[in-house]
Design a protein around this motif. Structure first.
Motif, PDB file in Angstrom:
ATOM      1  N   LEU A  59       1.286  -1.093  -0.121  1.00  0.00           N
ATOM      2  CA  LEU A  59       0.123  -0.393   0.603  1.00  0.00           C
ATOM      3  C   LEU A  59       0.728   1.096   0.011  1.00  0.00           C
ATOM      4  N   VAL A  60       2.188   1.889   0.919  1.00  0.00           N
ATOM      5  CA  VAL A  60       2.661   2.437   1.017  1.00  0.00           C
ATOM      6  C   VAL A  60       3.745   2.694  -0.485  1.00  0.00           C
ATOM      7  N   VAL A  61       4.113   1.664  -1.449  1.00  0.00           N
ATOM      8  CA  VAL A  61       5.306   1.527  -2.931  1.00  0.00           C
ATOM      9  C   VAL A  61       3.862   2.310  -3.927  1.00  0.00           C
ATOM     10  N   GLY A  62       2.480   1.867  -3.399  1.00  0.00           N
ATOM     11  CA  GLY A  62       1.614   2.152  -4.571  1.00  0.00           C
ATOM     12  C   GLY A  62       1.018   3.507  -4.203  1.00  0.00           C
ATOM     13  N   LEU A  63       1.140   4.073  -2.833  1.00  0.00           N
ATOM     14  CA  LEU A  63       0.729   5.361  -2.869  1.00  0.00           C
ATOM     15  C   LEU A  63       2.331   6.289  -3.203  1.00  0.00           C
ATOM     16  N   ARG A  66       1.864   5.982  -7.345  1.00  0.00           N
ATOM     17  CA  ARG A  66       1.242   6.940  -7.836  1.00  0.00           C
ATOM     18  C   ARG A  66       1.230   8.927  -7.926  1.00  0.00           C
ATOM     19  N   ARG A  67       2.699   9.242  -7.050  1.00  0.00           N
ATOM     20  CA  ARG A  67       2.300  11.185  -7.016  1.00  0.00           C
ATOM     21  C   ARG A  67       2.655  11.298  -8.240  1.00  0.00           C
ATOM     22  N   LYS A  68       2.113  12.517  -9.227  1.00  0.00           N
ATOM     23  CA  LYS A  68       2.172  13.198 -10.369  1.00  0.00           C
ATOM     24  C   LYS A  68       3.252  13.581 -10.179  1.00  0.00           C
ATOM     25  N   VAL A  69       4.053  12.932 -11.664  1.00  0.00           N
ATOM     26  CA  VAL A  69       5.532  13.768 -12.019  1.00  0.00           C
ATOM     27  C   VAL A  69       5.166  13.867 -13.013  1.00  0.00           C
ATOM     28  N   THR A  70       5.952  15.838 -13.392  1.00  0.00           N
ATOM     29  CA  THR A  70       5.136  16.225 -14.562  1.00  0.00           C
ATOM     30  C   THR A  70       6.295  15.589 -16.234  1.00  0.00           C
ATOM     31  N   PRO A  71       5.975  15.011 -17.021  1.00  0.00           N
ATOM     32  CA  PRO A  71       6.518  14.328 -18.116  1.00  0.00           C
ATOM     33  C   PRO A  71       6.768  15.614 -18.759  1.00  0.00           C
TER      34      PRO A  71
END
Length: 103
Positions: A59-63, A66-71
């Motif tokens: 769960l921690v790894v998935g969260l 999931r953070r948005k990275v600017t492409p």
């Protein structure tokens, strides 16, 4: 039959089912015997603890992932600007009514 009558019947049926389940469970618990296991140690406890640890870790790894990275903007994913195109339209000549035609 209105909705209230259906709700009352449904609540009564569910209450009766719950009461029978509680009474049956009480009798089942009273009839059990204390049988000792021939194995002094079971693996169920440590396996359950490891499953919880792996689940929380996933769960921690998935969260975190999931953070948005600017492409980065490349030629393949750059924004396309809208272009307006005007095309001249030619209309056909007006048609005469059928009565005007002479044969």
């Amino acid at each position: 039959m209105n909705a209230r009558a259906v709700g009352v019947r449904l609540a009564g049926a569910l209450s009766a089912a719950a009461a029978l389940g509680v009474l049956g469970a009480g009798q089942a618990v009273a009839e059990t015997t204390n049988a000792e296991s021939p194995v002094p140690f079971t693996v169920m406890g440590p396996v359950g603890v490891l499953a919880v640890i792996f689940g929380v870790g996933g769960l921690v790894v998935g969260l975190i992932r999931r953070r948005k990275v600017t492409p980065t903007v490349t030629e393949a994913n750059r924004k396309i600007e809208q272009v307006s195109v005007t095309v001249p339209v030619t209309l056909p000549a007006q048609r005469r009514p059928q009565a005007d035609h002479t044969a």
